[in-house]
Design a protein around this motif. Structure first.
Motif, PDB file in Angstrom:
ATOM      1  N   GLU A  36     -21.925  26.495   8.798  1.00 58.56           N
ATOM      2  CA  GLU A  36     -22.577  26.489   7.547  1.00 58.56           C
ATOM      3  C   GLU A  36     -24.005  25.663   8.520  1.00 58.56           C
ATOM      4  O   GLU A  36     -23.540  24.913   9.541  1.00 58.56           O
ATOM      5  CB  GLU A  36     -22.489  25.319   6.611  1.00 58.56           C
ATOM      6  N   ARG A  37     -25.447  25.360   8.350  1.00 57.84           N
ATOM      7  CA  ARG A  37     -26.314  24.537   8.937  1.00 57.84           C
ATOM      8  C   ARG A  37     -26.579  23.826   7.821  1.00 57.84           C
ATOM      9  O   ARG A  37     -27.234  23.983   6.548  1.00 57.84           O
ATOM     10  CB  ARG A  37     -27.058  25.399   9.309  1.00 57.84           C
ATOM     11  N   ASP A  39     -29.468  21.752   6.657  1.00 58.55           N
ATOM     12  CA  ASP A  39     -31.034  22.122   6.237  1.00 58.55           C
ATOM     13  C   ASP A  39     -32.079  20.586   5.000  1.00 58.55           C
ATOM     14  O   ASP A  39     -30.949  20.342   4.871  1.00 58.55           O
ATOM     15  CB  ASP A  39     -31.490  22.757   5.714  1.00 58.55           C
ATOM     16  N   ARG A  44     -26.315  25.031   4.999  1.00 61.32           N
ATOM     17  CA  ARG A  44     -26.182  26.755   3.991  1.00 61.32           C
ATOM     18  C   ARG A  44     -25.368  27.174   4.865  1.00 61.32           C
ATOM     19  O   ARG A  44     -25.489  27.305   6.178  1.00 61.32           O
ATOM     20  CB  ARG A  44     -28.095  26.905   3.831  1.00 61.32           C
ATOM     21  N   ILE A  46     -24.299  30.364   6.595  1.00 64.50           N
ATOM     22  CA  ILE A  46     -25.158  31.554   8.193  1.00 64.50           C
ATOM     23  C   ILE A  46     -24.217  32.282   8.167  1.00 64.50           C
ATOM     24  O   ILE A  46     -24.679  33.406   8.651  1.00 64.50           O
ATOM     25  CB  ILE A  46     -25.603  30.712   8.620  1.00 64.50           C
ATOM     26  N   ASP A  47     -22.500  32.608   8.248  1.00 65.62           N
ATOM     27  CA  ASP A  47     -21.827  33.543   8.639  1.00 65.62           C
ATOM     28  C   ASP A  47     -20.756  32.983   8.602  1.00 65.62           C
ATOM     29  O   ASP A  47     -20.511  31.406   8.030  1.00 65.62           O
ATOM     30  CB  ASP A  47     -21.436  33.554   9.783  1.00 65.62           C
ATOM     31  N   VAL A  61     -25.265  34.998  13.819  1.00 69.35           N
ATOM     32  CA  VAL A  61     -26.009  34.763  13.401  1.00 69.35           C
ATOM     33  C   VAL A  61     -27.266  35.358  13.858  1.00 69.35           C
ATOM     34  O   VAL A  61     -27.883  35.498  14.681  1.00 69.35           O
ATOM     35  CB  VAL A  61     -25.959  33.293  14.085  1.00 69.35           C
ATOM     36  N   HIS A  64     -33.226  33.485  13.060  1.00 72.40           N
ATOM     37  CA  HIS A  64     -34.264  32.795  12.612  1.00 72.40           C
ATOM     38  C   HIS A  64     -33.290  32.157  12.094  1.00 72.40           C
ATOM     39  O   HIS A  64     -33.518  30.682  12.071  1.00 72.40           O
ATOM     40  CB  HIS A  64     -35.063  33.649  10.917  1.00 72.40           C
ATOM     41  N   ASP A  65     -31.991  31.645  12.228  1.00 75.23           N
ATOM     42  CA  ASP A  65     -31.104  30.935  11.219  1.00 75.23           C
ATOM     43  C   ASP A  65     -30.116  30.324  13.172  1.00 75.23           C
ATOM     44  O   ASP A  65     -29.731  29.532  12.207  1.00 75.23           O
ATOM     45  CB  ASP A  65     -30.345  31.553  10.849  1.00 75.23           C
ATOM     46  N   TRP A  66     -30.490  30.558  14.035  1.00 75.74           N
ATOM     47  CA  TRP A  66     -29.833  29.779  14.715  1.00 75.74           C
ATOM     48  C   TRP A  66     -30.664  29.004  15.589  1.00 75.74           C
ATOM     49  O   TRP A  66     -31.935  29.594  16.334  1.00 75.74           O
ATOM     50  CB  TRP A  66     -29.166  30.921  15.639  1.00 75.74           C
ATOM     51  N   GLN A  67     -30.992  27.644  15.622  1.00 74.60           N
ATOM     52  CA  GLN A  67     -32.148  26.785  16.537  1.00 74.60           C
ATOM     53  C   GLN A  67     -31.026  25.546  16.613  1.00 74.60           C
ATOM     54  O   GLN A  67     -30.289  24.644  16.138  1.00 74.60           O
ATOM     55  CB  GLN A  67     -33.266  26.651  15.457  1.00 74.60           C
ATOM     56  N   TYR A  71     -24.871  21.215  12.478  1.00 72.46           N
ATOM     57  CA  TYR A  71     -24.246  22.797  11.715  1.00 72.46           C
ATOM     58  C   TYR A  71     -22.654  21.974  11.839  1.00 72.46           C
ATOM     59  O   TYR A  71     -22.393  21.175  12.624  1.00 72.46           O
ATOM     60  CB  TYR A  71     -23.444  23.510  13.302  1.00 72.46           C
TER      61      TYR A  71
END
Length: 120
Positions: A36-37, A39, A44, A46-47, A61, A64-67, A71
């Motif tokens: 999860e990430r 925000d 949320r 993400i995988d 991932v 656009h979701d890996w930044q 996490y």
């Protein structure tokens, strides 16, 4: 997950985990893990997936979701330990500072404890 136009998105596989059962002395196979990430609305997914026969899971991932940011990995270990665990699920929160680097977060597991660290 396909994009709106039906094509597969480009993936950035820069996060992985490995679970070792320290009591049995072998990989923990079939453990469900969710990535999860954080925000502005909270956490949320993400995988997600199950560890393979070697106790490993490499997340896929979307770019656009890996930044950089917060996490967490949620390890659902109770089914693997057949209900005999003190910690039915384990949450490991961490911070990605450089999304170009690979992040490996291993988990050493027993019924009554666990250890984790930043792997390579």
């Amino acid at each position: 997950m396909p994009s709106d136009d039906g094509t597969e998105p480009e993936v950035h596989a820069r996060i992985s985990t490995h679970i070792l059962d320290t009591v049995a002395g072998e990989p923990a196979r079939g453990v469900y893990v969710r990535l999860e990430r954080r925000d502005h609305d909270g956490w949320r997914t993400i995988d997600e997936g199950d560890t393979d026969g070697d106790g490993r899971l490499r997340f896929r991932v979307p770019l656009h979701d890996w930044q950089a940011g917060g996490y967490r990995l949620l390890f659902y270990v109770e089914p693997y330990l057949k209900g005999e665990s003190f910690f039915p699920e384990i949450t490991v929160a961490f911070h990605v500072h450089d999304p170009e680097r690979h992040y490996h977060v291993p988990l050493l597991l027993s019924r009554y404890g666990y250890t984790t660290y930043r792997g390579s």
